[in-house]
Enzyme design. Structure first.
Site, PDB file in Angstrom:
ATOM      1  N   LYS A  28      15.826 -21.354 -84.154  1.00 37.21           N
ATOM      2  CA  LYS A  28      15.191 -22.671 -84.016  1.00 37.21           C
ATOM      3  C   LYS A  28      16.220 -23.729 -84.408  1.00 37.21           C
ATOM      4  O   LYS A  28      17.030 -23.493 -85.309  1.00 37.21           O
ATOM      5  CB  LYS A  28      13.954 -22.734 -84.931  1.00 37.21           C
ATOM      6  CG  LYS A  28      13.274 -24.093 -85.017  1.00 37.21           C
ATOM      7  CD  LYS A  28      12.563 -24.494 -83.742  1.00 37.21           C
ATOM      8  CE  LYS A  28      11.960 -25.900 -83.828  1.00 37.21           C
ATOM      9  NZ  LYS A  28      11.519 -26.425 -82.534  1.00 37.21           N
ATOM     10  N   CYS A 112      15.986 -33.176 -78.184  1.00 36.38           N
ATOM     11  CA  CYS A 112      14.610 -33.019 -78.670  1.00 36.38           C
ATOM     12  C   CYS A 112      13.799 -34.272 -78.335  1.00 36.38           C
ATOM     13  O   CYS A 112      14.172 -35.371 -78.730  1.00 36.38           O
ATOM     14  CB  CYS A 112      14.581 -32.759 -80.174  1.00 36.38           C
ATOM     15  SG  CYS A 112      12.864 -32.705 -80.752  1.00 36.38           S
TER      16      CYS A 112
HETATM   17  O1  RRO Z   1      10.566 -28.983 -82.322  1.00 34.77           O
HETATM   18  C1  RRO Z   1      10.272 -29.603 -81.278  1.00 34.77           C
HETATM   19  O2  RRO Z   1       9.337 -30.411 -81.208  1.00 34.77           O
HETATM   20  C2  RRO Z   1      11.060 -29.427 -80.053  1.00 34.77           C
HETATM   21  C3  RRO Z   1      12.441 -29.451 -80.004  1.00 34.77           C
HETATM   22 BR1  RRO Z   1      13.521 -29.542 -81.527  1.00 34.77          BR
HETATM   23  C4  RRO Z   1      13.112 -29.398 -78.754  1.00 34.77           C
HETATM   24  O3  RRO Z   1      14.340 -29.442 -78.632  1.00 34.77           O
HETATM   25  N1  RRO Z   1      12.343 -29.322 -77.639  1.00 34.77           N
HETATM   26  C5  RRO Z   1      10.991 -29.284 -77.691  1.00 34.77           C
HETATM   27  O4  RRO Z   1      10.355 -29.208 -76.628  1.00 34.77           O
HETATM   28  N2  RRO Z   1      10.365 -29.314 -78.911  1.00 34.77           N
END
Ligand code: RRO
Length: 297
Positions: A28, A112
């Site tokens: 993650k 993100c």
């Molecule tokens: O954690 C999120 O809300 C998230 C991330 Br970091 C990302 O790069 N892409 C996404 O769809 N959710």
């Protein structure tokens, strides 16, 4: 391999990826300090895909260094995903992750869509170039790549590939979720997820044509620019045929996001088997022979 996002936040989840047929373990996206992320409900799925606004929940980069040491990159490659909440913070994490020697590669997430008030660096072309100028100054003995947002305009593909070709980027992962989509529940006349008044990143089958186009657009431009940047394709891969389409478009490897979230680790086996069958039927001796072989009519 898995995409950074679902089922790769805790040590137990990363162990399960190691035990699966995934070719690598992707963590993650990590930040300097642990984050609990956005309020729930923050994930929803339907038959065509998913919406999420997780808000970068993660255990902090130090934990992922520790986990990566325990998982041992010599037995399966480990890709550390790093988020760019803030430039200086990212460089500190990148530096420490390289120094740790725990990872096989780093994937820097500049895309993100879910941090309230924080735009995606991948859409700020000047900011992206400044970020890459700083990144060039970090010496690394492992590949460093960028996880990109999806682009929708031909000129943006030209601009971004020219920027990437000017800097030391070993691979790109395209695409992240389509930012700021909206799902509505007509039983309650309400949005379905809580953060950002219901807006969130769209993944799964909704994303495949966009992901394929992004892989193809970058593949053809990298070829013209004579750069050797590899491409990891992601977006709506549920079957070996989906993976094969990404490889034809120009992907060197593929990642699974929503489908892995929905089906768990067995999906890596299924896709590998289906992809091998397709390649065998087509007469390829190696999957890599199909990379970029898409024909136009
Ligand atoms: O954690 C999120 O809300 C998230 C991330 Br970091 C990302 O790069 N892409 C996404 O769809 N959710």
């Amino acid at each position: 391999m898995n995409a950074s996002g679902p089922r790769c936040t805790t040590f137990e989840e990363l162990i399960r990826i190691k035990q699966s047929a995934s070719s690598a373990i992707v963590t993650k996206s990590s930040t300097l300090h642990p984050r609990s992320g956005n309020p729930s409900p923050r994930y929803y799925e339907d038959v065509l895909g998913s919406i999420n606004s997780m808000g970068l929940p993660n255990e902090g980069y130090r934990s992922y260094i520790e986990y990566a040491h325990l998982l041992d990159k010599r037995t399966k490659p480990i890709i550390g995903s790093i988020s760019s909440m803030d430039g200086d913070e990212s460089f500190e994490i990148i530096h420490k992750c390289i120094e740790s020697k725990a990872f096989s590669a780093l994937e820097i997430n500049v895309s993100c869509p879910n941090i309230p008030g924080k735009p995606q660096l991948a859409y700020d072309f000047d900011g992206l170039e400044q970020f890459l100028i700083m990144l060039d100054q970090i010496s690394s003995d492992i590949p460093i790549g960028l996880k990109l947002s999806p682009y929708f305009d031909m000129v943006h593909f030209d601009i971004v590939s020219a920027i990437l070709a000017r800097h030391r980027i070993d691979f790109i992962t395209c695409v992240n979720s389509i930012g700021n989509g909206l799902f509505i529940d007509t039983a309650t006349d309400s949005v379905i997820i809580k953060p950002k008044n219901g807006f969130g990143g769209i993944g799964g089958k909704y994303l495949k044509p966009t992901g394929l186009a992004n892989v193809r657009a970058f593949y053809s431009r990298f070829h013209k620019l004579r750069t050797s940047i590899d491409i990891i394709g992601v977006g709506g891969i549920y079957t070996g045929k989906d993976a094969y389409e990404y490889i034809l478009a120009g992907a060197n490897a593929v990642q699974l996001g929503t489908s892995f979230m929905q089906q768990g680790g067995d999906i890596f086996n299924t896709i590998n088997t289906e992809l091998m069958d397709i390649c065998y039927t087509k007469g390829y001796t190696m999957v890599s022979e199909a990379i970029g072989a898409l024909k136009t009519i």
